[in-house]
Design an enzyme around this catalytic site. Structure first.
Site, PDB file in Angstrom:
ATOM      1  N   ALA A 169      -8.163   7.107   1.336  1.00 26.44           N
ATOM      2  CA  ALA A 169      -8.298   5.702   0.939  1.00 26.44           C
ATOM      3  C   ALA A 169      -8.644   4.890   2.173  1.00 26.44           C
ATOM      4  O   ALA A 169      -7.856   4.847   3.133  1.00 26.44           O
ATOM      5  CB  ALA A 169      -7.007   5.199   0.303  1.00 26.44           C
ATOM      6  N   THR A 183       2.024   5.069  -0.410  1.00 32.39           N
ATOM      7  CA  THR A 183       0.831   4.339  -0.017  1.00 32.39           C
ATOM      8  C   THR A 183       0.450   3.358  -1.114  1.00 32.39           C
ATOM      9  O   THR A 183       1.033   3.342  -2.204  1.00 32.39           O
ATOM     10  CB  THR A 183      -0.335   5.282   0.320  1.00 32.39           C
ATOM     11  OG1 THR A 183      -1.322   4.553   1.073  1.00 32.39           O
ATOM     12  CG2 THR A 183      -0.972   5.857  -0.932  1.00 32.39           C
ATOM     13  N   GLY A 203      -6.894  12.708  -2.001  1.00 32.88           N
ATOM     14  CA  GLY A 203      -7.884  12.578  -0.943  1.00 32.88           C
ATOM     15  C   GLY A 203      -7.603  11.453   0.019  1.00 32.88           C
ATOM     16  O   GLY A 203      -6.542  11.404   0.640  1.00 32.88           O
ATOM     17  N   GLY A 226       0.687  15.410  -0.924  1.00 33.22           N
ATOM     18  CA  GLY A 226       1.547  15.344   0.241  1.00 33.22           C
ATOM     19  C   GLY A 226       1.705  13.912   0.710  1.00 33.22           C
ATOM     20  O   GLY A 226       1.037  12.996   0.225  1.00 33.22           O
ATOM     21  N   CYS A 273       3.247   5.042   4.376  1.00 29.85           N
ATOM     22  CA  CYS A 273       3.429   6.429   4.796  1.00 29.85           C
ATOM     23  C   CYS A 273       4.814   6.692   5.373  1.00 29.85           C
ATOM     24  O   CYS A 273       5.031   7.684   6.079  1.00 29.85           O
ATOM     25  CB  CYS A 273       2.349   6.849   5.809  1.00 29.85           C
ATOM     26  SG  CYS A 273       0.678   6.618   5.196  1.00 29.85           S
ATOM     27  N   GLY A 296      -3.893  11.836   1.747  1.00 28.35           N
ATOM     28  CA  GLY A 296      -2.837  12.628   1.124  1.00 28.35           C
ATOM     29  C   GLY A 296      -3.465  13.543   0.093  1.00 28.35           C
ATOM     30  O   GLY A 296      -4.235  13.082  -0.758  1.00 28.35           O
TER      31      GLY A 296
END
Length: 253
Positions: free
Chosen positions: A179, A84, A177, A80, A195, A165
């Protein structure tokens, strides 16, 4: 999530993005078949801009020439979120967890469970930052973790220090996951609209405390916090090189 299930936490070091993606899929399949417990991969990547399912290439500001000059690769991914950046000095965590009940199979994890998973990822990062004396928080309607930066005159500005995400597959197993910016070269954030949020200010632990933790120190610290918040058994950090080597041998790379 059942209480006190086992969790394996691996430190992989610097890993190619595509190799890490293949490893996530392999581990997720092993978890689905009952061959491996829940797993948290901790690592860092070389420079990469990733574009999520809701992302737009218009949010990448550097052209191909500049990306090549700065050794940035581009990847469209199935998590999702929007665009990034990952790079050296950023702690990346890929939790590969069975989030659904045993035997569940469906199109989507129930929304309440999915949102709850995101909130617990944020809680993990907030708790980690608190151990370094950094007051971090979430913002309504914006997934991720934020801190206040002090400005001249006594005012402050919210800045994003960690991005999240994720993907949950039809078996209820998570991928991708978080960052956390620890000591990355912050110039690379100038190459994107992070984002998809115009005007967002990104920051790092290196801008907030001195000295910041090393990558391995942060990885060792976040494992027990993650286990506590997700109700897993505590786990020591495992050297992930044998795991990577087994994957390399399987794929002949």
């Amino acid at each position: 999530m059942n209480r006190q299930l086992p969790l394996e936490v691996y430190w992989l070091g610097r890993v190619d993005y595509d190799l890490a993606w293949t490893l996530q899929n392999q581990i997720a399949d092993e978890i689905r078949r009952g061959l491996r417990p829940a797993t948290l991969l901790l690592l860092e990547h070389s420079h990469v801009f990733t574009i999520g399912r809701r992302g737009s290439r218009a949010h990448i500001l550097w052209d191909d020439v500049e990306c090549t000059r700065r050794q940035v690769i581009l990847r469209d991914v199935d998590r999702g979120g929007d665009v990034t950046y990952h790079g050296p000095g950023q702690l990346v965590g890929y939790p590969i967890l069975p989030l659904a009940q045993t035997g569940w199979e469906g199109d989507r994890l129930p929304q309440t469970d999915f949102i709850g998973y995101l909130r617990r990822l944020e809680d993990t990062l907030i708790a980690l930052l608190d151990t370094y004396g950094v007051n971090a928080f979430r913002r309504e309607g914006l997934t991720g973790v934020w801190v206040n930066l002090s400005l001249p005159g006594g005012s402050s500005l919210p800045a994003k220090i960690a991005s999240i995400g994720v993907k949950v597959d039809r078996f209820g197993i998570s991928r991708h996951g978080f960052a956390l910016n620890i000591t990355p070269n912050m110039e690379y954030w100038n190459g994107i609209i992070p984002c998809g949020l115009e005007g967002v200010r990104m920051t790092s632990l290196a801008e907030l405390i001195a000295p910041p933790p090393t990558m391995i120190e942060a990885a060792a610290a976040i494992g027990p916090i993650f286990a506590r918040i997700f109700n897993f058994e505590p786990s020591l950090l495992i050297d992930g090189q044998p795991l990577l080597q087994s994957l390399t041998v399987i794929h002949g790379s």
